[in-house]
Design a protein around this motif. Structure first.
Motif, short mmCIF file in Angstrom:
data_model
loop_
_atom_site.label_atom_id
_atom_site.label_comp_id
_atom_site.label_asym_id
_atom_site.label_seq_id
_atom_site.Cartn_x
_atom_site.Cartn_y
_atom_site.Cartn_z
N GLY A 1 0.92 -1.14 0.00
CA GLY A 1 0.02 -0.13 -0.06
C GLY A 1 0.82 1.25 0.24
O GLY A 1 0.32 2.52 -0.02
N ALA A 2 2.20 0.93 0.00
CA ALA A 2 2.97 2.33 -0.09
C ALA A 2 2.94 3.02 -1.60
O ALA A 2 2.66 2.38 -2.57
CB ALA A 2 4.28 1.83 -0.19
N ASN A 3 2.84 4.40 -1.50
CA ASN A 3 2.73 4.89 -2.84
C ASN A 3 4.31 5.38 -3.22
O ASN A 3 5.00 6.13 -2.67
CB ASN A 3 2.00 6.62 -2.47
N VAL A 4 4.56 4.85 -4.49
CA VAL A 4 5.82 5.22 -5.07
C VAL A 4 5.48 5.95 -6.57
O VAL A 4 4.52 5.41 -7.31
CB VAL A 4 6.32 3.62 -5.57
N TYR A 5 6.06 6.97 -6.87
CA TYR A 5 5.98 7.90 -7.89
C TYR A 5 7.13 8.57 -8.11
O TYR A 5 8.00 8.80 -7.27
CB TYR A 5 4.65 8.74 -7.68
N LEU A 6 6.95 9.10 -9.30
CA LEU A 6 8.14 9.97 -9.87
C LEU A 6 7.87 11.20 -9.90
O LEU A 6 6.80 11.84 -10.22
CB LEU A 6 8.40 9.68 -11.33
N LYS A 7 8.65 11.96 -9.02
CA LYS A 7 8.23 13.51 -8.72
C LYS A 7 7.57 14.36 -9.83
O LYS A 7 8.55 14.28 -10.80
CB LYS A 7 9.32 13.99 -7.85
N VAL B 1 8.97 7.69 -2.28
CA VAL B 1 7.93 6.76 -1.80
C VAL B 1 7.40 7.43 -0.38
O VAL B 1 8.14 7.88 0.46
CB VAL B 1 8.93 5.43 -1.24
N SER B 2 6.03 7.42 -0.56
CA SER B 2 5.31 7.93 0.80
C SER B 2 4.22 7.09 1.41
O SER B 2 3.68 6.26 0.72
CB SER B 2 4.84 9.34 0.45
N TYR B 3 4.28 6.48 2.46
CA TYR B 3 3.67 5.61 2.99
C TYR B 3 3.24 6.08 4.66
O TYR B 3 3.91 6.48 5.24
CB TYR B 3 4.41 4.24 3.24
N ILE B 4 2.18 5.74 5.28
CA ILE B 4 1.70 6.49 6.37
C ILE B 4 2.43 5.46 7.41
O ILE B 4 2.67 4.35 7.25
CB ILE B 4 0.24 6.30 6.79
N GLY B 5 2.91 6.50 8.47
CA GLY B 5 3.69 5.75 9.60
C GLY B 5 5.04 5.81 9.42
O GLY B 5 6.00 5.42 10.03
N PHE B 6 5.59 5.89 7.93
CA PHE B 6 7.20 6.20 7.76
C PHE B 6 7.47 7.27 7.29
O PHE B 6 6.69 8.30 6.56
CB PHE B 6 7.15 4.96 6.74
N GLU B 7 8.81 7.74 7.29
CA GLU B 7 9.24 8.70 6.56
C GLU B 7 9.30 8.87 5.16
O GLU B 7 9.60 7.64 4.78
CB GLU B 7 10.83 8.68 7.18
N SER B 8 9.06 9.92 4.76
CA SER B 8 8.90 9.89 3.08
C SER B 8 10.43 9.74 2.62
O SER B 8 11.25 10.18 3.13
CB SER B 8 8.27 11.15 2.83
#
Lengths: 715, 216
Positions: free
Chosen positions: A41-47, A75-82
């Motif tokens: 469920g982590a969000n991975v994208y090119l800025k 990579v942004s994911y709740i509960g983790f540092e981006s």
């Protein structure tokens, strides 16, 4: 130059093909946490592009880019540092990304020695306005409620709080960082005062019993910081009817500004009718007060807060002639407090905090034929900057200006005598402090404060330091130390303007455990006092031979346990303090424990919400061991102790509605058992014929008291 | 030569139009995906999708708004307390980001109010005291910026519905509010494409339960 259409066409085609038939460049990889578990469920994208994906069951992702240019993978994911990384689409191998757990503020170390903080949404709430109002022995007074916390005790006959053996004036009260120089209402000799401000004005309370930061100065023992809300939440009109008075207030809110106005008339006649008391009032206390507040947002992050409070009060009382040299006292007080603060972000790294406060207090006392006029006017201004350049370092710096104008007038109509005295002082100070988070578990704070007085032409530097170490998720140790200065009180300065600052050193060790709505906290402290004001009682003037020859110490242990979890709908706390303190100051012939200190203080507070009757019940028990007093029949100074005092109080709040409006009915009974409390003993001025001084106990003027109130909100 | 410039300009515009088209396509895709949500994973994917768009289009508030909205819904749907808080934490960041560029947008204030409602739901005893006033303030501001927005009324009605009668809540007080919201929903026209439209169906359901009890 001649460009043929064919060339243009082919160029265009190349361009178009370039755009449409571009090869797909692949970026793939997987996302794990620190322990190597795949993250789903982590969000991975090119800025800066729409290219992105959500990681699947095995933590894997797969992106198709149409360009092979260098790009930033986020990579942004709740509960983790981006997380960010440079990638070359199509050229990199499968990327393995390890995310770091976000440091939750709760789990991060916070410097906490000496401080009780409340109102911060992310931290456990220790005390808020509702707590103050519903703590059984508080009678809705902030200072009384604070006396149910460790390290503090209430001096019964003045109503003021004593923090760790320090005189009551060693505690400074601030509203949004601005000094309140007369925080208590004025009261008659040996009758308790209350705090001037209602707890409902505030949405956060920070109370420090020692070791506080360099941001605060001119307080030897303690700092109470009251925080007002920003834009008020609701447009509402409130009516309050009590047996001590009645009030009306209106609050209006708009998206970018808000105001509130409030008026209150108080008359204690119905209160004394219901109370068990031995007071001989000529005029029961009566007062008018008015409050105005305004809030305005300025720009994106700025906020101007303005609060103004005016009150007038009057009372007159006959004192028993066997205890006092006077019989009739009349007191009239006028007080104006007005403060305005402006805080804003200057950039994402700098925050500006400024403010100005004006406080004028006049006490006019008529004692028999003597008339006293005591006027204190203060102006406080501050300018502070906080810097957040680095995630782990916060810098605070600023300066303060404090002006005091004191005027004292003495008139004796019988002897036709008049004296006028006054002082004018200017204090300038500057502070600098850094909070450094070395690791998630270890933080340090170093700072210093310079203070200059133009009256005495002295300049002092007060260093401060504290450290905190987080042992595990729920517990931490902290230590704090510092030097604290405070200007001598105006009543001394008016006789001798060259008195130096009084000085205290604090050493504090703190352990705190917080988990699941339970808090355990203990503090061990040691304080040294120097340069305390000493004098001899004068024959003509009140004080003679004023000097800074005093000194002393205070040491002790505070214990606190609060549990909001074990019993359903129940909150209870236990607070115990032990103190050992001695001072040689004022007119003490030797170092002795001051007469306002009791060695052992224990408070139990119990609150329970009963859903069936939509009511909250609170009970409290407090014990304070005997206080020292001086018996002139004994050769040793301050060698006797009064007996211990006990108090059981209760209050009850019933929530209902009247004509559909939210209503609270509140009944609070202090000293349920009607026990007599002895604070001290008063002795006759001269011995009688066998050579003994006759004593009378100084007991609380009221025993069982009842406050009843009805509060209605109309919106 | 003229043709060449003309073509270049045309090309330039087509790229620009392409960007605008990309945004519109993305919004279209996100919103239609939202209507076909099957599982919790789908919610996560949509929240992620809108977040990506919000990063690529920093001047548009809608992507951040929808990502925050889905995060709030996720907080309602998941069971774990810490996870709920984490989703709300994410939602708050996105709402504040949307608010920064569009302070006067009624819908964003409404969503912030909904965020506070979700927080209260986590632990009514503790957060109720802290946030119920804040939620009310947000709905108040939302109506100030757009008095025709039915969503703040609808969400407030839900709060009233779940508040015990003694504190000024209960069905009797909530139902007229649902009625008012429902009336407003029928007249509500979103200002621009992709603007929020949710709430009407759920409001009808609440209203139905109101009439059912009235009949009993």
């Amino acid at each position: 130059m001649n460009t043929t259409p064919i060339k243009v066409g082919s160029l265009l085609i190349t361009l178009l093909i370039g755009f449409n038939l571009n090869a797909q460049y692949i970026i793939s990889g997987s996302v794990y946490d620190e322990s190597g578990t795949p993250q789903i469920g982590a969000n991975v994208y090119l800025k800066g592009t729409y290219i992105g994906a959500t990681t699947g069951l095995d933590g894997r992702f797969h992106l198709n880019s149409k360009s092979n240019e260098k790009a930033t993978l986020v990579v942004s994911y709740i509960g983790f540092e981006s997380y960010e990384q440079e990638v070359m689409p199509g050229k990199s191998d499968s990327i393995r990304i390890k995310l770091l757990l976000q440091t939750d503020q709760l789990e991060e170390v916070v410097i906490s020695a000496g401080t009780f903080e409340a109102g911060d949404k992310k931290r456990a709430v220790v005390l808020n306005a509702i707590d103050v109002a519903t703590t059984a022995n508080s009678d809705g007074d902030i200072y009384s409620a604070l006396s149910s916390f460790p390290g503090t005790q209430k001096q019964g006959e003045t109503g003021k709080i004593i923090v760790r053996g320090g005189d009551s004036h060693e505690t400074n009260t601030y509203i949004d960082g601005m000094l309140v120089s007369s925080p208590y209402v004025s009261s008659m000799p040996d009758l308790p005062a209350r705090g001037r401000f209602s707890p409902f004005m505030f949405n956060g309370i920070m109370f420090s019993t020692g070791g506080y930061s360099a941001e605060y100065g001119q307080a030897l023992s303690s700092v109470l910081e009251l925080k007002t809300p920003g834009l008020f939440d609701e447009t509402v009109t409130s009516v309050s009817l009590m047996n001590v008075g009645a009030g009306l207030s209106h609050t209006n809110r708009n998206p970018r500004s808000a105001y509130s106005i409030e008026g209150f008339y108080s008359n204690l006649a119905p209160f004394f009718f219901l109370a068990q008391h031995d007071l001989d009032w000529i005029k029961v206390p009566e007062s008018y007060s008015g409050n105005m507040s305004h809030r305005a947002k300025i720009g994106k992050t700025g906020m101007i807060k303005t609060n103004a409070n005016y009150s007038w009060s009057n009372s007159s009382l006959n004192y028993p002639s066997n205890m006092y040299e006077f019989d009739k006292v009349e007191l009239t007080n006028n007080n104006l407090f007005a403060a305005s603060t402006y805080n804003t972000e200057l950039s994402d790294k700098w925050i500006l905090k400024t403010g100005v406060a004006y406080n004028a207090n006049t006490d006019q006392t008529d004692v028999n034929s003597i008339s006293l006029d005591d006027k204190i006017t203060t102006l406080h201004a501050r300018l502070g900057l906080n810097n957040y350049t680095s995630k782990n370092i916060t810098l605070k710096m600023g300066s303060e200006l404090y002006m005091l104008d004191h005027n004292f007038n003495f008139r004796d109509t019988e002897l036709v005598e008049e004296h006028n005295m006054g002082i004018n002082s200017l204090l300038l100070s500057a502070y600098f402090e850094g909070d450094i988070k070395l690791t998630r578990r270890f933080a340090m704070r170093f700072g210093g404060r310079g203070e200059y007085s133009d009256l005495t032409n002295t300049c002092k530097v007060a260093p401060r330091a504290s450290m905190a170490y987080k042992v595990d998720k729920f517990s931490q140790f902290s230590v704090a130390t510092g030097i604290y200065y405070q200007q001598a009180r105006p009543e001394y300065l008016r006789y001798n303007g060259s008195l130096k600052f009084e000085r205290a050193e604090h050493y504090i060790f703190n352990y705190q455990y917080q988990h699941n709505k339970r808090t355990f906290r203990t503090e061990i402290y040691h304080k040294n006092y120097n340069d305390l004001v000493t004098y001899t009682p004068g024959e003509f003037a009140e004080y003679e031979k004023l000097a800074n020859h005093g000194q002393g110490y205070a040491r002790g242990v505070d214990l606190f346990w609060r549990d909001n979890k074990t019993l359903k709908f129940t909150d209870y706390w236990i607070s115990y303090s032990y103190i050992d303190t001695k001072r040689k100051y004022k007119d003490y012939p030797i170092a002795a424990t001051p007469d306002f200190v009791s060695g052992h203080n224990l408070t139990l507070v119990y609150k329970r919400w009963i859903n069936k009757i939509t009511s909250q019940v609170s009970l409290s028990y407090s014990y304070s061991s005997g206080r020292p007093y001086d018996n002139p029949n004994k050769s040793d100074f301050m060698s006797e102790l009064t007996r211990a005092n006990h108090d059981i109080s209760g209050n009850f709040s019933y929530i209902t509605n009247i004509f559909g409006y939210f209503t609270v009915l509140h009944i609070s009974v202090s000293n349920l058992l009607g026990l007599e409390k002895i604070y001290s003993y008063r002795y006759t001025e001269n011995p009688d014929s066998p050579g003994t001084f006759q004593s009378t106990p100084l007991i609380s003027g009221t025993r069982r008291t009842i406050i009843i109130g009805l509060f209605i909100s109309i919106n | 030569m003229r043709t060449f410039y003309f073509l270049l300009i045309a090309l330039f515009f087509s790229i620009n139009i392409g960007a605008q088209q990309n945004f519109e396509e993305a919004m279209q895709k996100g919103l239609s995906d939202m209507e076909n949500i099957q599982s919790l994973e789908d919610f996560v994917e949509i929240a992620n999708f809108f977040e990506r768009v919000s990063v690529a289009e920093p001047n548009e508030w809608l992507p951040a708004y929808y990502s925050a909205y889905v995060n709030v819904i996720l907080a309602f749907k998941t069971q774990d307390m810490e996870e709920k808080k984490a989703y709300l934490g994410k939602a708050e960041v996105l709402i504040d980001k949307a608010m920064e560029t569009n302070e006067k947008e009624s819908e964003i204030h409404t969503l912030k109010g909904m965020y506070y409602q979700a927080y209260i739901g986590l632990d009514p005893m503790n957060y109720g005291q802290l946030y119920s006033g804040k939620a009310a303030a947000c709905f108040n501001d939302a109506l100030e910026y757009n008095p025709d927005n039915p969503r703040p009324i609808y969400l407030q009605a839900i709060s009233v519905m779940h508040t015990p009668e003694q504190y000024g809540g209960g069905k009797q007080r909530a139902c007229p509010m649902f009625n008012q919201a429902s009336e407003m929903f029928t007249h509500f026209k979103p200002e621009k494409p992709f603007y929020p439209q949710w709430g009407a169906d759920q409001c009808e359901q609440y209203l139905q339960s109101c009439t059912e009890t009235a009949q009993k």
